[in-house]
Write a protein that holds these residues in place. Sequence first.
Motif, mmCIF file in Angstrom:
data_model
loop_
_atom_site.group_PDB
_atom_site.id
_atom_site.type_symbol
_atom_site.label_atom_id
_atom_site.label_comp_id
_atom_site.label_asym_id
_atom_site.label_seq_id
_atom_site.Cartn_x
_atom_site.Cartn_y
_atom_site.Cartn_z
ATOM 1 N N THR A 119 0.873 -1.159 0.000
ATOM 2 C CA THR A 119 0.000 0.000 0.000
ATOM 3 C C THR A 119 0.915 1.215 0.000
ATOM 4 O OG1 THR A 119 -1.700 -1.186 1.217
ATOM 5 C CG2 THR A 119 -1.830 1.225 1.220
ATOM 6 N N ARG A 120 0.698 2.116 -0.953
ATOM 7 C CA ARG A 120 1.572 3.285 -1.124
ATOM 8 C C ARG A 120 0.765 4.566 -0.992
ATOM 9 N NH1 ARG A 120 6.049 3.542 -5.679
ATOM 10 N NH2 ARG A 120 7.209 2.752 -3.886
ATOM 11 N N ARG A 121 1.335 5.488 -0.235
ATOM 12 C CA ARG A 121 0.819 6.855 -0.171
ATOM 13 C C ARG A 121 1.956 7.746 -0.637
ATOM 14 N NH1 ARG A 121 -1.464 6.456 5.897
ATOM 15 N NH2 ARG A 121 -0.014 4.736 5.948
ATOM 16 N N SER A 122 1.674 8.671 -1.530
ATOM 17 C CA SER A 122 2.772 9.467 -2.081
ATOM 18 C C SER A 122 2.426 10.940 -2.185
ATOM 19 C CB SER A 122 3.208 8.912 -3.435
ATOM 20 O OG SER A 122 2.119 8.877 -4.322
ATOM 21 N N GLY A 123 3.483 11.707 -2.311
ATOM 22 C CA GLY A 123 3.389 13.148 -2.480
ATOM 23 C C GLY A 123 4.736 13.656 -2.924
ATOM 24 N N SER A 124 4.908 14.979 -2.925
ATOM 25 C CA SER A 124 6.210 15.518 -3.318
ATOM 26 C C SER A 124 6.521 16.779 -2.536
ATOM 27 C CB SER A 124 6.271 15.793 -4.821
ATOM 28 O OG SER A 124 5.295 16.739 -5.173
#
Length: 182
Positions: free
Chosen positions: A111-116
């Motif tokens: 399970t991946r949660r991403s941002g920058s």
Amino acid sequence: MVREIEAKYRVKDVEALLVVLKSHGLRIGDPVHQDDQAYAQPGWDYGMPKTGVVFARLRTTDDGRHLFTVKKPVSGEMDCIEHETVVTDREQMHDAIVEMGFRPTVRIVKTRRSGSLGSVSVCVDEVEHAGAFVEVEMTVGDDRDGMAAQAELDKVVRAWGVDVERTTDTYDSLVRAATATA
């Protein structure tokens, strides 16, 4: 030539990490389920160096999208030339990869949660059999020194003040090690 350079860390407290990321202005996305099949080039096996070897990955996300990725480590496992494209049929792509001589190695489900944060991508991953991680990565299109770029990424993570432990292993190696001893 496009290269993806990353640094990866085991995370002891995901919720504390998410709070810190938010305090640094990172808007983290909703969790996305990813089901990855990793493939190795003919002649390569675990325990052998990965630098200069081509690896493939077939990913399906919970929205039904399939991505085919090829990576070739340059100065280490976290510094790779990468090519990626959407495919419409996972089964046909799997068969094509095998027909080209690659062999399936391990399945990585996460399970991946991403941002920058500016030019740095941040992924918070919960990987079945391996645990929780944060990856920070940048994409470069030059012959930038991979180790210097990883040192920059490490400074970003260390500035957060979160309890993490750096690893240089890829998810396929981590999952394989965890499941081999289970």
